[in-house]
Scaffold this motif. Structure first.
Motif, PDB file in Angstrom:
ATOM      1  N   ARG A  31       0.843  -1.576  -0.110  1.00  0.00           N
ATOM      2  CA  ARG A  31      -0.438   0.017  -0.329  1.00  0.00           C
ATOM      3  C   ARG A  31       0.798   1.335  -0.059  1.00  0.00           C
ATOM      4  O   ARG A  31       0.454   1.884  -0.532  1.00  0.00           O
ATOM      5  N   LEU A  89      -9.111   5.854  -2.468  1.00  0.00           N
ATOM      6  CA  LEU A  89      -8.834   4.533  -1.624  1.00  0.00           C
ATOM      7  C   LEU A  89      -9.939   5.697  -0.732  1.00  0.00           C
ATOM      8  O   LEU A  89     -11.125   4.080  -0.364  1.00  0.00           O
ATOM      9  N   ARG A  90     -10.373   6.256  -1.013  1.00  0.00           N
ATOM     10  CA  ARG A  90     -11.185   7.286   0.195  1.00  0.00           C
ATOM     11  C   ARG A  90     -12.471   6.938  -0.382  1.00  0.00           C
ATOM     12  O   ARG A  90     -13.562   7.116   0.758  1.00  0.00           O
ATOM     13  N   SER A  92     -13.653   4.141  -1.864  1.00  0.00           N
ATOM     14  CA  SER A  92     -13.386   2.697  -2.208  1.00  0.00           C
ATOM     15  C   SER A  92     -14.883   2.288  -0.994  1.00  0.00           C
ATOM     16  O   SER A  92     -14.267   2.762  -0.627  1.00  0.00           O
ATOM     17  N   ARG A  94     -13.875   0.497   1.006  1.00  0.00           N
ATOM     18  CA  ARG A  94     -13.430   0.063   2.140  1.00  0.00           C
ATOM     19  C   ARG A  94     -12.842   1.612   3.119  1.00  0.00           C
ATOM     20  O   ARG A  94     -12.999   1.837   3.659  1.00  0.00           O
ATOM     21  N   GLY A  95     -12.855   2.312   2.431  1.00  0.00           N
ATOM     22  CA  GLY A  95     -12.750   3.318   2.671  1.00  0.00           C
ATOM     23  C   GLY A  95     -13.883   4.559   3.029  1.00  0.00           C
ATOM     24  O   GLY A  95     -14.479   5.172   4.223  1.00  0.00           O
ATOM     25  N   LYS A 219      -2.938   7.342   7.203  1.00  0.00           N
ATOM     26  CA  LYS A 219      -4.465   7.227   6.757  1.00  0.00           C
ATOM     27  C   LYS A 219      -4.439   5.859   4.902  1.00  0.00           C
ATOM     28  O   LYS A 219      -4.588   5.264   5.637  1.00  0.00           O
ATOM     29  N   ARG A 223      -5.966   3.462   8.243  1.00  0.00           N
ATOM     30  CA  ARG A 223      -7.073   3.597   7.653  1.00  0.00           C
ATOM     31  C   ARG A 223      -8.049   2.306   6.649  1.00  0.00           C
ATOM     32  O   ARG A 223      -8.990   1.674   6.899  1.00  0.00           O
ATOM     33  N   TYR A 224      -7.558   3.144   5.226  1.00  0.00           N
ATOM     34  CA  TYR A 224      -7.427   2.023   4.864  1.00  0.00           C
ATOM     35  C   TYR A 224      -6.503   0.433   4.327  1.00  0.00           C
ATOM     36  O   TYR A 224      -6.583   0.222   3.789  1.00  0.00           O
ATOM     37  N   ASP A 686     -13.141  -4.142  -5.173  1.00  0.00           N
ATOM     38  CA  ASP A 686     -13.277  -4.041  -3.958  1.00  0.00           C
ATOM     39  C   ASP A 686     -13.760  -5.052  -3.477  1.00  0.00           C
ATOM     40  O   ASP A 686     -13.347  -6.009  -2.420  1.00  0.00           O
ATOM     41  N   GLU A 703      -4.466  -3.852  -5.325  1.00  0.00           N
ATOM     42  CA  GLU A 703      -3.922  -2.874  -5.007  1.00  0.00           C
ATOM     43  C   GLU A 703      -2.818  -2.074  -6.049  1.00  0.00           C
ATOM     44  O   GLU A 703      -3.623  -1.101  -6.686  1.00  0.00           O
TER      45      GLU A 703
END
Length: 729
Positions: A31, A89-90, A92, A94-95, A219, A223-224, A686, A703
């Motif tokens: 990532r 990612l935000r 997505s 998971r985001g 993040k 986070r992600y 996703d 990814e």
């Protein structure tokens, strides 16, 4: 050297050797490598924990193992690209989950999903199942995956994911309003308040970054990440295919719009049941019902409803083209009761070269694809229309993105008729197989479970099984020790025969571009699967070894026999010497169809994508050159779709083919297409990401595909609409 491979100590730490790279550590490495511009040594500093001190050499080995040969090209080039990728990612799945969890306990007391710092985020309910398969010559050749697997989408409205405490409490940065005392280093604005839990060690590691870049890095790192408690998610399944049968056989329910394409937007009859669309239905929730389509194409339909066309060829109204490439001729062809006017205009159209008479919409449909069903009744003027078009050299055999020509429409509307107006020389073009395995002139079998009714035609799911009595015997290869079975070599010999016959290098030296095997694969399809480096007792790269030939073993008491290079088939070292490219040029000269569908619904471009490899520099270069040659020289269509509604770009992303993905995007493939379940490419990724917790290689590939697709701010949308998918570019 010490950091790369430290010696053992009393703590028994192996010092960052590959065996110490657990799944979570590998995922964090990938990532940070794919979504930030941090140099590798800084990434490794962020990954240090307890006695784990990752070394550069070991990290490079792990990285190259999962991402392929020299993946530096996948990294973000600058901060702008880094921001674009993290924004992806935000947005997505998971985001959105991370934001939901943060909002549920935010200090402002706001409701879940409405965090004051991040705006309002509606949950996307359009995710359904998808599949992943392992292909021959795959980038994942060392993996062993089942042929298919279903993946579900969690409905998160009434379901809060329980994330690990350290991930939940460290989900946001709050700028420090009071400077830290007794500190000589740069203040990043990171705080260790009760709302934010971040270790002092991590704050120290991020201190060299600006506040905004430190936030982005944090993040990506925290986070992600991979969501926890996957077993708690609800399933959200969409029946594959456009007809959802109810207790009355589906008679009371309108067909959904799963496979809707621009020509269907002109068919007002398809929107007549909008008021009957059940908002609680799966199609409505997935956004694949006709009322959802109407919401997006309503302005276009209104434009056509207000269009008045006279019978004069100079009428400026004949120049109209909508946002999806439909011309006024498409619109008039879709209407009932104007056959006389339409034939009059068609017969006069060649006098005005400016008119978009023979134009196709963005789905490849000419106006023949959208003819109103009244044209196929007895006594209509269809034969006269076709004769007029032939005299004007109109392309009657044009195919849409599913490989359907006018005769597929004719077949659907005249199920009980065997008449196919046309010339004998055109039979091969008339009887063209579409993505669903249907040929217009083949016998029309009784309806069964292999058929799926769409709004435009009945399409057959081809049966690829082979009766036991018709299967070929397992070939035997003689050796001095025993008889060794080798189905794989025999299979590749058969594939090569199809290529050779198509090019014309056989006993008769007569090219046969229509030659195909029992699976409907022509020369291009077969060439995609051939391994030219395959030989007895010579394992291919990254594949299972063949059975050992005991005759090659040294007798007891003697030294091991020296390896002889002459025993292995020589593989070209440069792409210019590629046997595959040489065969492609021959197939192009023989005029083999680069857009033919096999019985599984794949085009040659799809086959080359599925069987591409990036294990070595040579394979990467060959794959790139082959794909460009297919599109530029052979005329392969980038937007052709298989029976699941996927383009070649969808397949590249779903199978983790990073090189193919990049090349297709550079060639102009639309990244905002959706498959037959209404899922965008990013939504499919996703879903696949949720299944790779224990598989570093697949996880890293997905990814990487997301990183490539989100290089620029507006390159690929998480949830595209119909205009994104079908609008004119």
């Amino acid at each position: 050297m010490d950091s790369a491979s430290p010696t053992a100590s009393a703590s028994t730490n192996r010092g960052g050797r590959p065996k110490d790279w657990t799944e979570p550590r590998t995922r964090r490495l990938i990532r940070l490598y794919l979504f930030t511009t941090l140099p590798l040594h800084k990434i490794l500093e962020l990954l240090e924990e307890d006695d784990f001190k990752p070394g550069k050499d070991a990290a490079n080995k792990v990285k190259n193992t999962v991402l392929g040969n020299d993946p530096r090209w996948i990294r973000p080039r600058d901060d702008n690209e880094e921001k674009a990728r993290i924004r992806g990612l935000r947005n997505s799945l998971r985001g959105r989950r991370g934001r939901q969890n943060v909002a549920s306990q935010g200090p402002s007391g706001t409701a879940p999903g409405h965090n004051i710092n991040q705006g309002t985020f509606s949950e996307d309910r359009s995710l359904g199942g998808t599949t992943i398969t392992q292909s021959y010559r795959s980038s994942f050749e060392e993996s062993h995956w089942p042929d298919s697997a279903s993946f579900a989408h969690p409905l998160t409205t009434n379901n809060t994911y329980s994330m690990a405490l350290d991930e939940v409490t460290s989900s946001r940065f709050i700028p420090s309003l009071i400077g830290r005392r007794n500190s000589n280093r740069q203040d990043t604005g990171l705080t260790a308040s009760t709302d934010i839990s971040i270790t002092s060690a991590l704050r120290e590691k991020l201190s060299f970054l600006s506040l905004s870049k430190a936030k982005r890095t944090f993040k990506v790192l925290k986070r992600y990440t991979f969501p926890k408690n996957l077993e708690s998610q609800h399933t959200f399944d969409i029946s594959h295919g456009p007809e959802h049968l109810s207790s009355d056989g589906g008679k009371s329910r309108p067909l959904d719009a799963t496979f809707a394409i621009p020509g269907d937007f002109l068919n007002f009859e398809l929107f007549a049941n909008r008021s009957r669309c059940a908002t609680e239905s799966l199609a409505h929730a997935a956004g694949t019902c006709w009322c959802k389509v109407d919401d997006q194409v309503g302005p276009t339909r209104k434009m056509w409803a207000n269009t008045k066309v006279s019978g004069h060829i100079s009428d400026q109204g004949l120049m109209l083209i909508d946002s999806f490439g439909n011309t006024v001729f498409h619109y008039l062809a879709s209407l009932d009761g104007i056959q006389d006017l339409f034939i009059h205009l068609v017969s006069q159209a060649p006098r005005e070269p400016r008119l978009p008479f023979g134009a196709s919409n963005t789905a490849g449909q000419t106006f023949l694809h959208v003819l109103h069903h009244s044209w196929f009744r007895e006594g209509s003027r269809l034969t006269e229309l076709l004769d007029t078009l032939r005299a004007q050299n109109f392309d009657i055999f044009a195919t849409d993105v599913y490989g359907r020509n006018f005769y597929h429409t004719l077949r659907h509307n005249r199920k009980n008729s065997a008449r196919f107006p046309g010339q004998t020389a055109d039979i091969s073009r008339i009887n063209r197989r579409d993505a669903f395995g249907l040929k217009p002139m083949d016998p029309y079998p009784a309806r069964d479970n292999t058929y799926t009714t769409t709004h435009t035609q009945v399409t057959q799911g081809a049966n690829t099984s082979i009766a036991p009595g018709l299967s070929r015997p397992t070939p035997k290869i003689n050796t001095q020790a025993a008889m060794i079975e080798d189905k794989e070599i025999y299979m590749h010999v058969d594939l090569l025969k199809v290529v050779v016959k198509a090019v014309g290098v056989d006993e008769d030296f007569a090219p046969n571009p229509q030659n195909e095997d029992s699976q409907g694969r022509n020369g291009f399809h077969c060439l995609a699967e051939i391994d030219f480096g395959l030989a007895p007792a010579t394992p291919k790269h990254n594949a299972r070894a063949y059975p050992i030939d005991e005759s090659r073993l040294s007798p007891p008491g003697q030294s091991k026999r020296r390896y002889d290079d002459s025993e292995e088939i020589e593989v070209p070292r440069t792409v210019s010497d590629s046997r595959r490219l040489e065969c492609i040029r021959g197939l192009i000269l023989a005029k083999v169809d680069a857009n033919q569908y096999d019985i599984n619904g794949n085009t040659p471009l799809m086959s080359f994508v599925l069987h591409s490899s990036d294990a070595t520099k040579y394979e990467k270069e060959e794959s790139e050159t082959v794909l460009r040659t297919l599109v530029h020289s052979a005329g392969a269509r980038l937007e052709a779709r298989n029976r699941s509604g996927e383009t070649a770009l969808h397949l590249a992303a779903r199978h983790g083919k990073t090189v193919a993905l990049r090349v297709l995007l550079e060639l102009g493939a639309n990244p905002n297409t959706r498959n037959g379940q209404g899922l965008s490419i990013l939504e499919v990724i996703d879903n696949l990401y949720l299944t790779t917790e224990r598989d570093d290689k697949h996880n890293a590939r997905f990814e990487a595909c997301r990183a490539i697709l989100t290089r620029t701010p507006d390159a690929t949308k998480q949830s595209p609409n119909l205009l994104d998918e079908w609008g004119k570019k």
